[in-house]
Every structure is written in C-alpha cells, then in structure tokens.
Design an enzyme around this catalytic site. Structure first.
Site, PDB file in Angstrom:
ATOM      1  N   LYS A  13       0.915  -1.225   0.021  1.00 47.57           N
ATOM      2  CA  LYS A  13      -0.248   0.049  -0.064  1.00 47.57           C
ATOM      3  C   LYS A  13       0.710   1.285   0.014  1.00 47.57           C
ATOM      4  CE  LYS A  13      -1.888  -1.313   3.887  1.00 47.57           C
ATOM      5  NZ  LYS A  13      -1.154  -2.156   4.138  1.00 47.57           N
ATOM      6  N   ARG A  88      -9.554   0.286   9.243  1.00 43.82           N
ATOM      7  CA  ARG A  88      -8.939  -0.856   9.546  1.00 43.82           C
ATOM      8  C   ARG A  88     -10.063  -1.829  10.417  1.00 43.82           C
ATOM      9  NH1 ARG A  88      -2.911   0.068   9.130  1.00 43.82           N
ATOM     10  NH2 ARG A  88      -1.875  -1.770  10.087  1.00 43.82           N
ATOM     11  N   ARG A 127      11.808  -4.984   4.634  1.00 47.07           N
ATOM     12  CA  ARG A 127      11.439  -3.539   4.328  1.00 47.07           C
ATOM     13  C   ARG A 127      12.228  -2.771   5.354  1.00 47.07           C
ATOM     14  NH1 ARG A 127       5.472  -1.670   5.188  1.00 47.07           N
ATOM     15  NH2 ARG A 127       5.671  -2.763   7.351  1.00 47.07           N
ATOM     16  N   ARG A 161      11.519  -0.269  10.901  1.00 46.07           N
ATOM     17  CA  ARG A 161      10.503  -0.119  11.874  1.00 46.07           C
ATOM     18  C   ARG A 161      10.684  -1.141  12.800  1.00 46.07           C
ATOM     19  NH1 ARG A 161       5.013   0.269   8.539  1.00 46.07           N
ATOM     20  NH2 ARG A 161       4.413  -0.882  10.274  1.00 46.07           N
ATOM     21  N   ARG A 172       0.155  -8.978  13.599  1.00 46.44           N
ATOM     22  CA  ARG A 172      -0.254  -7.978  12.565  1.00 46.44           C
ATOM     23  C   ARG A 172      -1.224  -8.636  11.551  1.00 46.44           C
ATOM     24  NH1 ARG A 172       4.938  -5.031  11.244  1.00 46.44           N
ATOM     25  NH2 ARG A 172       3.756  -3.689   9.743  1.00 46.44           N
TER      26      ARG A 172
HETATM   27  P1  ADP Z   1       2.361  -1.729   3.274  1.00 53.31           P
HETATM   28  O1  ADP Z   1       2.292  -0.385   3.280  1.00 53.31           O
HETATM   29  O2  ADP Z   1       1.004  -2.372   2.415  1.00 53.31           O
HETATM   30  O3  ADP Z   1       2.560  -2.221   4.550  1.00 53.31           O
HETATM   31  P2  ADP Z   1       4.915  -1.589   1.492  1.00 53.31           P
HETATM   32  O4  ADP Z   1       4.303  -0.593   0.581  1.00 53.31           O
HETATM   33  O5  ADP Z   1       5.598  -1.051   2.977  1.00 53.31           O
HETATM   34  O6  ADP Z   1       3.648  -2.287   2.189  1.00 53.31           O
HETATM   35  O7  ADP Z   1       5.634  -2.630   1.056  1.00 53.31           O
HETATM   36  C1  ADP Z   1       6.301  -3.698   2.109  1.00 53.31           C
HETATM   37  C2  ADP Z   1       7.636  -4.486   1.551  1.00 53.31           C
HETATM   38  O8  ADP Z   1       7.322  -4.954   0.387  1.00 53.31           O
HETATM   39  C3  ADP Z   1       8.520  -2.947   1.252  1.00 53.31           C
HETATM   40  O9  ADP Z   1       9.801  -3.256   1.417  1.00 53.31           O
HETATM   41  C4  ADP Z   1       8.110  -2.721  -0.382  1.00 53.31           C
HETATM   42  O10 ADP Z   1       9.561  -2.475  -1.083  1.00 53.31           O
HETATM   43  C5  ADP Z   1       7.914  -4.409  -0.740  1.00 53.31           C
HETATM   44  N1  ADP Z   1       7.124  -4.447  -1.838  1.00 53.31           N
HETATM   45  C6  ADP Z   1       5.912  -3.606  -2.263  1.00 53.31           C
HETATM   46  N2  ADP Z   1       5.292  -4.099  -3.227  1.00 53.31           N
HETATM   47  C7  ADP Z   1       5.907  -5.180  -3.564  1.00 53.31           C
HETATM   48  C8  ADP Z   1       5.857  -6.241  -4.609  1.00 53.31           C
HETATM   49  N3  ADP Z   1       4.463  -5.744  -5.512  1.00 53.31           N
HETATM   50  N4  ADP Z   1       6.479  -7.338  -4.737  1.00 53.31           N
HETATM   51  C9  ADP Z   1       7.760  -7.163  -4.030  1.00 53.31           C
HETATM   52  N5  ADP Z   1       7.892  -6.268  -2.904  1.00 53.31           N
HETATM   53  C10 ADP Z   1       7.113  -5.317  -2.726  1.00 53.31           C
HETATM   54  P1  AMP Z   2       1.080   0.401   9.436  1.00 51.23           P
HETATM   55  O1  AMP Z   2       2.152   1.547   9.109  1.00 51.23           O
HETATM   56  O2  AMP Z   2      -0.176   0.648   8.385  1.00 51.23           O
HETATM   57  O3  AMP Z   2       1.616  -0.867   9.355  1.00 51.23           O
HETATM   58  O4  AMP Z   2       0.673   0.599  11.090  1.00 51.23           O
HETATM   59  C1  AMP Z   2       1.337   0.389  11.922  1.00 51.23           C
HETATM   60  C2  AMP Z   2       0.731   0.172  13.241  1.00 51.23           C
HETATM   61  O5  AMP Z   2       0.065   1.283  13.645  1.00 51.23           O
HETATM   62  C3  AMP Z   2      -0.418  -0.917  13.276  1.00 51.23           C
HETATM   63  O6  AMP Z   2       0.102  -2.270  13.492  1.00 51.23           O
HETATM   64  C4  AMP Z   2      -1.344  -0.465  14.377  1.00 51.23           C
HETATM   65  O7  AMP Z   2      -0.965  -0.839  15.558  1.00 51.23           O
HETATM   66  C5  AMP Z   2      -1.153   1.155  14.109  1.00 51.23           C
HETATM   67  N1  AMP Z   2      -2.409   1.449  13.263  1.00 51.23           N
HETATM   68  C6  AMP Z   2      -2.250   2.019  11.993  1.00 51.23           C
HETATM   69  N2  AMP Z   2      -3.238   2.315  11.394  1.00 51.23           N
HETATM   70  C7  AMP Z   2      -4.195   2.109  12.218  1.00 51.23           C
HETATM   71  C8  AMP Z   2      -5.689   2.053  12.131  1.00 51.23           C
HETATM   72  N3  AMP Z   2      -6.308   2.625  11.195  1.00 51.23           N
HETATM   73  N4  AMP Z   2      -6.266   1.543  13.401  1.00 51.23           N
HETATM   74  C9  AMP Z   2      -5.708   1.120  14.397  1.00 51.23           C
HETATM   75  N5  AMP Z   2      -4.196   1.116  14.439  1.00 51.23           N
HETATM   76  C10 AMP Z   2      -3.605   1.356  13.427  1.00 51.23           C
END
Ligand code: ADP
Ligand code: AMP
Length: 214
Positions: A13, A88, A127, A161, A172
């Site tokens: 995302k 969420r 990541r 992170r 998660r």
């Molecule tokens: P989200 O925001 O949904 O938690 P991220 O966009 O941060 O996920 O993506 C998680 C990890 O996977 C990042 O390190 C990113 O570079 C990698 N990634 C994102 N999309 C893809 C994909 N389509 N294929 C492989 N790796 C990906």
């Molecule tokens: P994310 O960066 O989206 O993976 O979010 C990291 C963490 O933030 C999650 O595991 C939750 O603990 C908290 N968080 C982010 N967005 C929300 C949401 N919309 N509702 C509740 N917790 C959230």
C-alpha cells in the site's frame, strides 16, 4: 480523486501510494506514518499508541478517527487523498462514511491489494526506508541502484521499523484477518471495490492501478 487502498501489512500500500501521490498529485494519508510521527515526537497520543503498535495490535478507533478527521481538513487534501492503513475496522469504516458526508467528500475508488500471507513475512522483515527522505526499499525486491545510497536523495542512512520483525508480523496479520478483512466485504457490498494482484511485481501492480484509475 479520493482513494482507499486496502490490504494486509506488507501488501504494498505504502509503496504504491507514494507513486500515486506523485502521478496524480494527491496526498498519501498513512495512519501508520502519522502514529510513528507521534511516537517519535513523544506526544501523549504517541505514548498511548506505542505499546500497542509494538505488540502488533490495533490502536483505539476513537484515537484514529479523530486523527484522520483533522488531517483530512488540511488544505493539501483538497485535491485528493489516498487512505493507506485506514479504515482498519468496521467502526472506522462507518465513521469514515459519516465524516465524508459531513465534510462533503466522496471516495472514488476502494482498491484491494490481494496477497498471500506467507509472502508478507518476507516483505515486512526485508523492508527498510531512507532515514533522510522516507523512500521505501526492500532487501530483495526493491534495492537502491547503488548499494547503500538512496536513489531519491542520495542519503546513506536507513532505518527499519521497530514492529517489522517476524514475531510482530504474525500478530499484525492476525489483526488484519480478524478486524480488517471484514471491511473488504463492507465495500464489496456497496459495489465500489476493485482488486489488483498484489503478488505481481511493483511495476505490474502500478500498471494495474493506473488501468483502474484511468
Ligand atoms: P504496506 O504499506 O502495505 O505495509 P509496503 O508498501 O511498505 O507495504 O511494502 C512492504 C515491503 O514490500 C517494502 O519493503 C516494499 O519495498 C516491498 N514491496 C511492495 N510491493 C511489492 C511487490 N509488489 N513485490 C515485492 N515487494 C514489494
Ligand atoms: P502500518 O504502518 O499501517 O503497518 O501501521 C502500523 C501500526 O500502527 C499498526 O500495527 C497499528 O498498531 C497502528 N495503526 C495504523 N493504522 C491504524 C488504524 N487505522 N487503526 C488502528 N491501528 C492502526
């Protein structure tokens, strides 16, 4: 244009939202990023959220809804926004509907990134981001062109992170299936949802999104 990107942690995302932000001149609203900024600043909100985030659970609906409601009111959202990580839970989705009606906003597209749980552990544990500009990378799937140097800003400091570890990822993903997956049907029932194959490469997912958004 206002969008919601749905999908479990690691679905891509944030990666796609950053691209969409540039291509469509709309702003990424990541509740995770907002919460991490609160934690880093040591604010009361950040202190409340930190422990829950570290454990992989979800922060309270009220706190999140208030945070996003005031963020959407800011000027940079006028041209459009991408909700990344929100809503969420079903109460958050319902609160968003109410908020949009009150503020006269419309969600134009809700897009789900469909992925396999097994791949999410590798995605999340690999990541990392540039400490200077926040550009996202992955140990295997999205390496910088020059090893150790950010493509975007030339920075050489990177960070990971605190919650991107194998143990927390499981909680998660569990939180996603228990509390967030029902939202997919919430939007599906309204007939406003589309899905893309989030297991495809980053470029292919980008192409699928552009095809939907025109
Ligand atoms: P989200 O925001 O949904 O938690 P991220 O966009 O941060 O996920 O993506 C998680 C990890 O996977 C990042 O390190 C990113 O570079 C990698 N990634 C994102 N999309 C893809 C994909 N389509 N294929 C492989 N790796 C990906
Ligand atoms: P994310 O960066 O989206 O993976 O979010 C990291 C963490 O933030 C999650 O595991 C939750 O603990 C908290 N968080 C982010 N967005 C929300 C949401 N919309 N509702 C509740 N917790 C959230």
């Amino acid at each position: 244009m206002n969008l919601i990107l749905l999908g479990p942690p690691g679905a891509g995302k944030g990666t796609q939202a950053k691209g969409l932000q540039e291509r469509y001149s709309i702003v990424q609203l990541s509740t995770g990023d907002m919460l991490r900024a609160e934690v880093a600043s040591g604010s009361e909100l950040g202190q409340q959220a930190k422990e829950i985030m570290d454990s992989g659970g979800l922060v309270s609906d009220d706190l999140i809804i208030n945070m996003i409601s005031s963020r959407i009111d800011q000027d940079d959202c006028k041209n459009g926004f991408i909700l990344d990580g929100f809503p969420r839970t079903t109460p958050q989705a319902e609160a968003l509907d109410k908020m949009l009606e009150e503020k006269s906003f419309v969600i134009d597209h809700v897009i789900e990134l469909k992925v396999d749980d097994d791949a999410m552990v590798t995605r999340i544990t690999g990541r990392y981001t540039c400490a200077g500009c926040g550009a996202g990378y992955h140990d295997e799937f999205q390496k910088p062109k020059e090893n150790g140097v950010c493509d975007k800003c030339g920075g050489t400091e990177f960070s990971r992170r605190a919650d991107d570890n194998a143990e927390t990822v499981r909680s998660r993903l569990e939180a996603y299936h228990d509390q967030t997956a029902p939202i997919v049907s919430y939007y599906g029932d309204k007939g406003v949802m589309k899905s893309v194959d989030g297991m495809a490469s980053i470029d292919e997912v980008k192409g699928q999104l552009d095809a939907i958004l025109g």
